[in-house]
Scaffold this motif. Structure first.
Motif, PDB file in Angstrom:
ATOM      1  N   PRO A   1       0.926  -0.900  -0.344  1.00  0.00           N
ATOM      2  CA  PRO A   1       0.136   0.074  -0.245  1.00  0.00           C
ATOM      3  C   PRO A   1       0.522   1.278   0.034  1.00  0.00           C
ATOM      4  O   PRO A   1       0.471   2.206  -0.184  1.00  0.00           O
ATOM      5  CB  PRO A   1      -1.294  -0.072   0.949  1.00  0.00           C
ATOM      6  CG  PRO A   1      -0.469  -1.509   1.743  1.00  0.00           C
ATOM      7  CD  PRO A   1       0.524  -2.076   1.560  1.00  0.00           C
ATOM      8  N   LEU A   2       1.978   1.030   0.424  1.00  0.00           N
ATOM      9  CA  LEU A   2       3.072   2.442   0.273  1.00  0.00           C
ATOM     10  C   LEU A   2       3.680   2.488  -0.561  1.00  0.00           C
ATOM     11  O   LEU A   2       4.576   3.340  -0.884  1.00  0.00           O
ATOM     12  CB  LEU A   2       4.158   2.581   1.475  1.00  0.00           C
ATOM     13  CG  LEU A   2       3.605   1.846   2.844  1.00  0.00           C
ATOM     14  CD1 LEU A   2       5.028   1.742   4.222  1.00  0.00           C
ATOM     15  CD2 LEU A   2       2.675   2.985   3.550  1.00  0.00           C
ATOM     16  N   ALA A   3       3.755   1.625  -1.529  1.00  0.00           N
ATOM     17  CA  ALA A   3       4.573   2.362  -3.439  1.00  0.00           C
ATOM     18  C   ALA A   3       2.538   1.902  -4.304  1.00  0.00           C
ATOM     19  O   ALA A   3       2.826   1.358  -5.543  1.00  0.00           O
ATOM     20  CB  ALA A   3       5.351   0.969  -3.346  1.00  0.00           C
ATOM     21  N   ALA A   4       1.941   2.622  -4.142  1.00  0.00           N
ATOM     22  CA  ALA A   4       0.506   2.794  -4.814  1.00  0.00           C
ATOM     23  C   ALA A   4       1.163   3.535  -6.047  1.00  0.00           C
ATOM     24  O   ALA A   4       0.433   3.483  -6.960  1.00  0.00           O
ATOM     25  CB  ALA A   4      -0.328   3.882  -4.357  1.00  0.00           C
ATOM     26  N   ASP A   5       1.847   4.408  -6.154  1.00  0.00           N
ATOM     27  CA  ASP A   5       2.694   4.876  -7.228  1.00  0.00           C
ATOM     28  C   ASP A   5       3.934   4.651  -8.037  1.00  0.00           C
ATOM     29  O   ASP A   5       4.189   4.934  -9.437  1.00  0.00           O
ATOM     30  CB  ASP A   5       2.449   6.149  -7.398  1.00  0.00           C
ATOM     31  CG  ASP A   5       1.516   6.722  -6.717  1.00  0.00           C
ATOM     32  OD1 ASP A   5       1.137   6.629  -7.542  1.00  0.00           O
ATOM     33  OD2 ASP A   5       2.184   7.493  -5.359  1.00  0.00           O
ATOM     34  N   ILE A   6       4.324   3.462  -7.927  1.00  0.00           N
ATOM     35  CA  ILE A   6       5.838   2.736  -8.327  1.00  0.00           C
ATOM     36  C   ILE A   6       5.555   1.188  -8.570  1.00  0.00           C
ATOM     37  O   ILE A   6       4.835  -0.074  -7.981  1.00  0.00           O
ATOM     38  CB  ILE A   6       6.701   3.029  -7.551  1.00  0.00           C
ATOM     39  CG1 ILE A   6       6.698   2.570  -6.548  1.00  0.00           C
ATOM     40  CG2 ILE A   6       6.864   5.115  -7.438  1.00  0.00           C
ATOM     41  CD1 ILE A   6       7.834   2.720  -5.174  1.00  0.00           C
ATOM     42  N   PRO A   7       6.066   0.683  -9.850  1.00  0.00           N
ATOM     43  CA  PRO A   7       6.292  -0.820  -9.961  1.00  0.00           C
ATOM     44  C   PRO A   7       7.151  -1.622  -9.333  1.00  0.00           C
ATOM     45  O   PRO A   7       8.407  -0.819  -8.867  1.00  0.00           O
ATOM     46  CB  PRO A   7       7.143  -0.778 -11.422  1.00  0.00           C
ATOM     47  CG  PRO A   7       7.632  -0.045 -11.602  1.00  0.00           C
ATOM     48  CD  PRO A   7       6.761   1.543 -10.842  1.00  0.00           C
ATOM     49  N   VAL A   8       6.792  -2.216  -8.371  1.00  0.00           N
ATOM     50  CA  VAL A   8       7.466  -3.617  -7.313  1.00  0.00           C
ATOM     51  C   VAL A   8       7.610  -5.256  -7.810  1.00  0.00           C
ATOM     52  O   VAL A   8       7.134  -5.494  -8.644  1.00  0.00           O
ATOM     53  CB  VAL A   8       6.499  -3.293  -6.248  1.00  0.00           C
ATOM     54  CG1 VAL A   8       7.641  -4.254  -5.336  1.00  0.00           C
ATOM     55  CG2 VAL A   8       6.326  -2.194  -5.432  1.00  0.00           C
TER      56      VAL A   8
END
Length: 325
Positions: free
Chosen positions: A205-212
């Motif tokens: 949820p803390l990486a909503a704007d980036i690919p993981v």
């Protein structure tokens, strides 16, 4: 060194894949999981004459050219200096130097290679290095973390707290995250559903704007003979099938997982997981060109030999992570 049986299987897999027209008609757009090894890293791991040797950008581009692959993501291995079992003088200085060496190598091929900054996320200097890399013209695209090498334990609240800081900062700087999620095998750390859910529910949820990007299909490689990794992939696959919003930015690379020696059972398991998470989220990768690992051309032939449809293989070949677009 690879076993004789491994070499024989590889020798058979390559011509079969090429004869089918798969590896020629659908070369991957990119290798999403590569490493370079500086002389300093080779000295650190004390590889010896039969172990890994230095790998430069020139070497990597040669491997890519042989495979017909245009681009690659280069994951810095600077995190190796932060392995908890090592005592390194001026550790952070060496981490910075390794990241900068990787950046300088990649800068030789700016249209083909893109570097990720590497560090142990549990170290006191982790956030400082992320901030430094975010301002670096070659390292600003992403970060690479290796949970096994860094002995990250997702069941520990203090480790999750540190990782949350990293994920927030990466998202703020729009830096992609690539993570070797597999917990330490040598330390026999827990790895399964609980760790997968912690990653999915507390960090994603803390990486909503980036690919993981989860490396090695949540395993370690070579090969897919890792039941805990398949359990982690089951959790991710079921979440993806339910359109869990925490999987929206989640991608999976297949570096060193499909091999010429994969059993039919494991090949079917791998294909099942690929279809569950969706072929659009699967990224081709081959990992570093070490004596025990395949080169990109061989790795693609092994992947193309999986019991996927021609259309599915072509889709994976064409997939390009957002950080390479």
């Amino acid at each position: 060194m690879p076993s004789l049986l491994h070499r024989l299987r590889l020798a058979c897999a390559l011509p079969l894949a090429f004869a089918a027209g798969i590896a020629i008609a659908a070369q991957p757009a990119a290798d999403h999981h590569q490493h370079l090894f500086s002389p300093g890293i080779i000295a650190l791991i004390n590889a010896g004459p039969t172990g890994p040797q230095p790998i430069s950008a020139d070497d990597l581009v040669g491997y890519l050219d042989t495979a017909g692959i245009r681009r690659a993501a280069v994951m810095s291995v600077a995190y190796m200096y932060g392995r908890p079992s090592r005592v390194i003088e001026d550790e952070y200085g060496k981490v910075k130097a390794e990241n900068d060496w990787t950046a300088a190598q990649v800068a030789k091929y700016p249209e083909r290679l893109r570097a990720f900054c590497g560090f142990n996320p549990l170290k006191d200097y982790a956030l400082a290095e992320l901030e430094r890399c975010a301002a670096h013209p070659q390292l600003r695209y992403g970060i690479k973390m290796h949970f096994g090498n860094s002995d990250v334990q997702l069941e520990k609240a203090e480790h999750i707290a540190k990782l949350k800081e990293i994920f927030r900062a990466a998202n703020r700087h729009r830096m992609a995250i690539a993570v070797h999620l597999r917990a330490s095998i040598s330390q026999k750390r827990p790895y399964g559903e609980a760790q997968a859910r912690a990653f999915l529910e507390q960090l994603m949820p803390l990486a909503a704007d980036i690919p993981v990007q989860v490396a090695h299909f949540a395993g370690a490689g070579p090969g897919y003979e890792d039941p805990p990794a398949n359990e982690v992939m089951r959790v991710f696959a079921e979440a993806a099938a339910k359109h869990d919003p925490n999987t929206r930015q989640l991608y999976f690379d297949v570096a060193s997982i499909a091999t010429p020696s994969i059993t039919p059972e494991h090949a079917r398991e791998m294909v099942q997981r690929i279809r569950q998470v969706g072929v659009g989220k699967v990224l081709f990768g081959s990992d570093a060109a070490t004596p025990t690992n395949m080169r990109p051309r061989e790795a693609w032939a092994a992947f193309a030999a999986l019991p996927l449809t021609k259309e599915e293989i072509e889709r994976v070949a064409g997939n390009l992570a957002p950080y390479l677009r």
